[in-house]
Scaffold this motif. Structure first.
Motif, PDB file in Angstrom:
ATOM      1  N   ASP A  60      -1.616   7.996   0.958  1.00 16.08           N
ATOM      2  CA  ASP A  60      -1.071   7.358  -0.231  1.00 16.08           C
ATOM      3  C   ASP A  60      -1.377   8.167  -1.477  1.00 16.08           C
ATOM      4  O   ASP A  60      -0.518   8.334  -2.346  1.00 16.08           O
ATOM      5  CB  ASP A  60      -1.568   5.913  -0.364  1.00 16.08           C
ATOM      6  CG  ASP A  60      -3.075   5.782  -0.243  1.00 16.08           C
ATOM      7  OD1 ASP A  60      -3.750   6.783   0.022  1.00 16.08           O
ATOM      8  OD2 ASP A  60      -3.573   4.647  -0.406  1.00 16.08           O
ATOM      9  N   GLU A  93      -8.310  -2.851   4.386  1.00 17.94           N
ATOM     10  CA  GLU A  93      -8.511  -3.099   2.957  1.00 17.94           C
ATOM     11  C   GLU A  93      -8.614  -4.578   2.608  1.00 17.94           C
ATOM     12  O   GLU A  93      -8.703  -4.934   1.433  1.00 17.94           O
ATOM     13  CB  GLU A  93      -7.427  -2.421   2.106  1.00 17.94           C
ATOM     14  CG  GLU A  93      -7.371  -0.907   2.299  1.00 17.94           C
ATOM     15  CD  GLU A  93      -6.461  -0.227   1.310  1.00 17.94           C
ATOM     16  OE1 GLU A  93      -6.699  -0.335   0.096  1.00 17.94           O
ATOM     17  OE2 GLU A  93      -5.495   0.409   1.763  1.00 17.94           O
ATOM     18  N   ARG A 136      -5.964  -4.327  -6.978  1.00 17.86           N
ATOM     19  CA  ARG A 136      -5.746  -3.514  -5.783  1.00 17.86           C
ATOM     20  C   ARG A 136      -5.399  -4.393  -4.591  1.00 17.86           C
ATOM     21  O   ARG A 136      -4.443  -4.114  -3.857  1.00 17.86           O
ATOM     22  CB  ARG A 136      -6.992  -2.682  -5.470  1.00 17.86           C
ATOM     23  CG  ARG A 136      -6.860  -1.775  -4.251  1.00 17.86           C
ATOM     24  CD  ARG A 136      -8.190  -1.224  -3.800  1.00 17.86           C
ATOM     25  NE  ARG A 136      -9.069  -2.262  -3.299  1.00 17.86           N
ATOM     26  CZ  ARG A 136      -8.998  -2.787  -2.083  1.00 17.86           C
ATOM     27  NH1 ARG A 136      -8.063  -2.382  -1.231  1.00 17.86           N
ATOM     28  NH2 ARG A 136      -9.836  -3.726  -1.692  1.00 17.86           N
ATOM     29  N   SER A 139      -1.981  -6.328  -5.028  1.00 19.59           N
ATOM     30  CA  SER A 139      -0.819  -5.456  -4.898  1.00 19.59           C
ATOM     31  C   SER A 139      -0.485  -5.187  -3.443  1.00 19.59           C
ATOM     32  O   SER A 139       0.676  -4.952  -3.093  1.00 19.59           O
ATOM     33  CB  SER A 139      -1.060  -4.133  -5.634  1.00 19.59           C
ATOM     34  OG  SER A 139      -1.986  -3.316  -4.950  1.00 19.59           O
ATOM     35  N   ARG A 140      -1.503  -5.229  -2.576  1.00 20.94           N
ATOM     36  CA  ARG A 140      -1.286  -4.961  -1.167  1.00 20.94           C
ATOM     37  C   ARG A 140      -0.947  -6.210  -0.369  1.00 20.94           C
ATOM     38  O   ARG A 140      -0.066  -6.189   0.485  1.00 20.94           O
ATOM     39  CB  ARG A 140      -2.534  -4.283  -0.573  1.00 20.94           C
ATOM     40  CG  ARG A 140      -2.666  -2.828  -0.973  1.00 20.94           C
ATOM     41  CD  ARG A 140      -4.077  -2.319  -0.903  1.00 20.94           C
ATOM     42  NE  ARG A 140      -4.148  -0.876  -1.100  1.00 20.94           N
ATOM     43  CZ  ARG A 140      -3.986  -0.265  -2.263  1.00 20.94           C
ATOM     44  NH1 ARG A 140      -3.747  -0.978  -3.352  1.00 20.94           N
ATOM     45  NH2 ARG A 140      -4.053   1.053  -2.345  1.00 20.94           N
ATOM     46  N   ASP A 554       3.445   2.773  -4.230  1.00 21.35           N
ATOM     47  CA  ASP A 554       3.361   1.479  -4.894  1.00 21.35           C
ATOM     48  C   ASP A 554       4.520   1.271  -5.858  1.00 21.35           C
ATOM     49  O   ASP A 554       4.995   0.146  -6.043  1.00 21.35           O
ATOM     50  CB  ASP A 554       2.036   1.351  -5.638  1.00 21.35           C
ATOM     51  CG  ASP A 554       0.858   1.119  -4.697  1.00 21.35           C
ATOM     52  OD1 ASP A 554       1.096   0.752  -3.531  1.00 21.35           O
ATOM     53  OD2 ASP A 554      -0.293   1.301  -5.127  1.00 21.35           O
ATOM     54  N   TYR A 631       1.003  -5.719   2.926  1.00 24.33           N
ATOM     55  CA  TYR A 631       0.187  -5.215   4.028  1.00 24.33           C
ATOM     56  C   TYR A 631      -0.172  -6.361   4.977  1.00 24.33           C
ATOM     57  O   TYR A 631      -0.221  -7.523   4.575  1.00 24.33           O
ATOM     58  CB  TYR A 631      -1.104  -4.594   3.495  1.00 24.33           C
ATOM     59  CG  TYR A 631      -0.966  -3.276   2.792  1.00 24.33           C
ATOM     60  CD1 TYR A 631       0.164  -2.951   2.031  1.00 24.33           C
ATOM     61  CD2 TYR A 631      -1.981  -2.337   2.845  1.00 24.33           C
ATOM     62  CE1 TYR A 631       0.266  -1.739   1.376  1.00 24.33           C
ATOM     63  CE2 TYR A 631      -1.889  -1.115   2.181  1.00 24.33           C
ATOM     64  CZ  TYR A 631      -0.757  -0.827   1.449  1.00 24.33           C
ATOM     65  OH  TYR A 631      -0.652   0.371   0.800  1.00 24.33           O
TER      66      TYR A 631
END
Length: 653
Positions: A60, A93, A136, A139-140, A554, A631
């Motif tokens: 990424d 994550e 973070r 956003s995933r 992203d 994700y």
């Protein structure tokens, strides 16, 4: 401070549970005893700065999960439906350890001996890092678990409860950042620490991301303009405080001390024993990170026009095809700083290890340097970009050609292909497609850890955030363009943006919407749309300015344009005869000798032709799927908590 300290005994203490703490010997420091003074909180907070994963050899960060490039060892998992749901608790994550570490600091503020202003400052620091980490995760994953305080085994409503909605998490993130901006010490805790400017830089980034996500994903209950306005206002404040950017793009990424550059608000320091490994890996054969032709073609020409419409582009304006020497002429200078320009040198030596004093910038040129370009079959073009990079390099950030491999051996040419038939027995600093990323590169430290500082928040990003937020709010005009996009272009020796010139035909390759997936997608996704011509140019500027900094994947997700990953990727345009010749095939009297000429062994678009772009992989199949906008959660977490829901399209339990 340049060197962040991590006090291990503190971390060990605060990670223990209450029952164990109650049984500690009386002469051992407890969590309550430790968190008493301002300096105690400062010592504890240093560890937060070590979390920045910049100059990281990840797909990424290196933009190879996007339409900017690829990883040569395998196809993009997001184009070929190869993403596998993680299994272990906290994997992929979905990990809250950093949130807990930050909450330890926040939970101990009120009972400390600090005064109110000091408490407000450290609450602001804690809120900044907590907001950054939740940004973070949100956003995933979208919905995530909110932890207001340190979670204990008694907090079953959190441990086994549902995730908090994205809408609520985004609201909390913005509230924390707004509090931090109003209450943090404007100067932070000294040089290179979180201060008002750094907080505004994060608001600029977060507000733009969430505002455009909610707009293009049509988030139910969302308020995109609130976040876009927050981004716009934060960027405006920074533009008033720091009215210009650093004059040299390369120095922002390859300087030994970013503390001398005011437009870099926060950066990570690398020291010789704790250096980054990008230089070492890119100079070896293991990296496999490459750029593709789609990215190279996106760089404007010096006249401010796309290659398809520019009078100074020396390639085919319909196909974009051009040998790489011509392709790189008259282009945005950020191309030269980001993708290694082409060259060829000659040498009678198998190992061309030479010291700087014998090669770089000697006046007059050393005999060895002169001989590099004196021997047949080289032509003046082979030296063209060597001379150009001498003019673009600076004392603060040297970037000369030829490039060095990890063992300090000069690479004899770029493109330098991985194919053993054409690499002249140099198996390092190689590419499959021909475009070698070198945005993060210095000729020093090839055999050890790199020590050039890594920017975390910088003005270049803020300017392009401001431009995009302004367009989304209906406030982008020539004045905004002059203060944002045009500043970035002038630094790159590109004509500034003039809005009256940008019409529907300004870029024939502009995304006009109407994407049709190759397969029926079981997950509903954002509705595809035509990108406005001005917005297309703003997004182009973002793509170029932030290449190889971990933003592109992203960006595609928040814009609802994940299908860009479905495009087939290509390398450089080459002629077979440029490689099927004595320079490559019989170089150094190889033993055993290769077979004769005219046995071209790289794949190009049409093998029957004498020239073409190098082909990397087949077209992605099935291509982008809507589930990849978020994700997957780990399967074991879902097994332990029945109230957690897997994101759409992924395997559950």
């Amino acid at each position: 401070m340049r060197k962040y300290l991590i006090v291990l005994f503190v971390i060990a203490i605060v990670s223990c549970n209450d029952e164990f703490l109650n049984r500690l010997p009386k002469d051992m420091e407890t969590e309550e005893m430790f968190f008493s003074s301002y300096d105690n909180f400062k010592t504890y907070a240093w560890q937060f700065y070590g979390w920045y994963n910049v100059y990281a050899l990840t797909q990424d960060y290196m933009d190879t999960y996007s339409d900017n490039g690829f990883h040569g060892q395998g196809t993009n998992p997001y184009g070929w439906d190869k993403v596998v749901e993680p299994t272990d608790v906290g994997a992929g994550e979905w990990n809250y350890s950093k949130i807990r570490t930050i909450n330890v600091l926040l939970d101990n503020i009120d009972n400390s001996a600090m005064n109110d202003a000091e408490k407000a400052h450290w609450r602001s620091v804690g809120y900044f890092f907590k907001a950054q980490e939740y940004f973070r995760m949100m956003s995933r994953f979208g919905d995530v678990i909110w932890e207001e305080h340190v979670v204990t085994e008694n907090d079953e409503d959190i441990l086994y409860g549902p995730a908090t909605s994205r809408i609520e998490i985004a609201r909390k993130i913005l509230e924390m950042l707004q509090y931090a901006r109003e209450n943090i010490n404007p100067a932070g805790n000294g040089n290179n620490t979180v201060n008002t400017n750094v907080v505004n830089a994060l608001i600029s980034r977060f507000g733009l991301f969430e505002g455009t996500w909610q707009k293009y994903h049509r988030t139910s209950g969302g308020s995109p303009d609130i976040y876009l306005q927050a981004s716009f206002d934060a960027s405006s404040a920074l533009m008033e405080t720091v009215p210009d950017i650093h004059s040299n793009y390369n120095e922002v990424f390859n300087s030994e001390d970013l503390g001398t550059i005011p437009s870099v608000f926060l950066y990570k320091v690398f020291v010789p024993t704790k250096g980054h490994s990008i230089n070492r890996w890119m100079g070896a054969s293991e990296s496999w990170f490459e750029a593709c032709s789609d990215l190279v073609q996106a760089y404007l020409c010096t006249d401010g026009k796309p290659i398809w419409k520019s009078d100074v582009y020396q390639g085919d304006k319909t196909t974009g095809e051009a040998v790489i020497y011509a392709e790189f002429r008259n282009r945005d200078r950020r191309l030269y700083y980001s993708i290694c320009p082409p060259y060829r040198i000659n040498s009678t030596f198998q190992n061309t290890k030479e010291k700087d004093s014998l090669f770089f910038y000697s006046t007059p040129l050393s005999p060895y340097y002169q001989n590099l370009f004196a021997n047949s079959p080289l032509v003046p073009e082979d030296e063209e970009y060597v001379e150009l990079m001498k003019t673009l390099s600076t004392a603060a950030a040297d970037k000369p050609l030829p490039i060095r491999q990890w063992n300090d051996e000069f690479v004899r040419e770029v493109p330098h292909f991985r194919n053993n038939r054409y690499n002249m027995s140099q198996v390092y600093s190689v590419t499959i497609g021909g475009y070698f990323p070198w945005k993060i590169y210095t000729p020093a430290n090839q055999t050890s850890g790199g020590t050039n500082d890594a920017p975390v928040y910088r003005m270049g990003e803020v300017l392009i955030n401001h431009a995009e937020a302004a367009w989304e709010l209906g406030r982008f005009n020539q004045n905004v363009a002059d203060k944002t996009v045009s500043i970035l272009r002038r630094r790159a020796n590109v004509t500034p943006m003039t809005l009256t010139e940008i019409d529907a035909d300004f870029d024939p390759k502009r995304d006009k919407g109407g994407h049709i997936p190759a397969v029926a997608d079981p997950v509903a996704g954002p509705v595809d749309y035509e990108v406005d011509p001005v917005l297309w140019e703003i997004r182009r500027e973002r793509r170029i300015e932030l290449y190889c900094e971990g933003f592109r994947f992203d960006d595609l997700r928040r814009w609802g344009k994940g299908h860009y990953i479905s495009k087939r990727q290509y390398g450089a345009f080459i002629y077979k005869s440029d490689y099927e010749n004595s320079r490559h095939i019989t170089y150094l009297n190889r033993t055993p000798p290769l077979d004769g000429l005219n046995n071209f062994s790289m794949q190009i678009e049409d093998p029957a032709k004498d020239s073409g772009r190098v082909v990397i992989f087949e077209p992605p199949s099935p291509g982008w799927l809507n589930k990849y906008y978020l994700y997957p959660l780990p399967l074991d977490d879902l097994s332990l908590n029945d109230n957690l829901k897997q994101n759409p399209g992924y395997k559950g339990v």
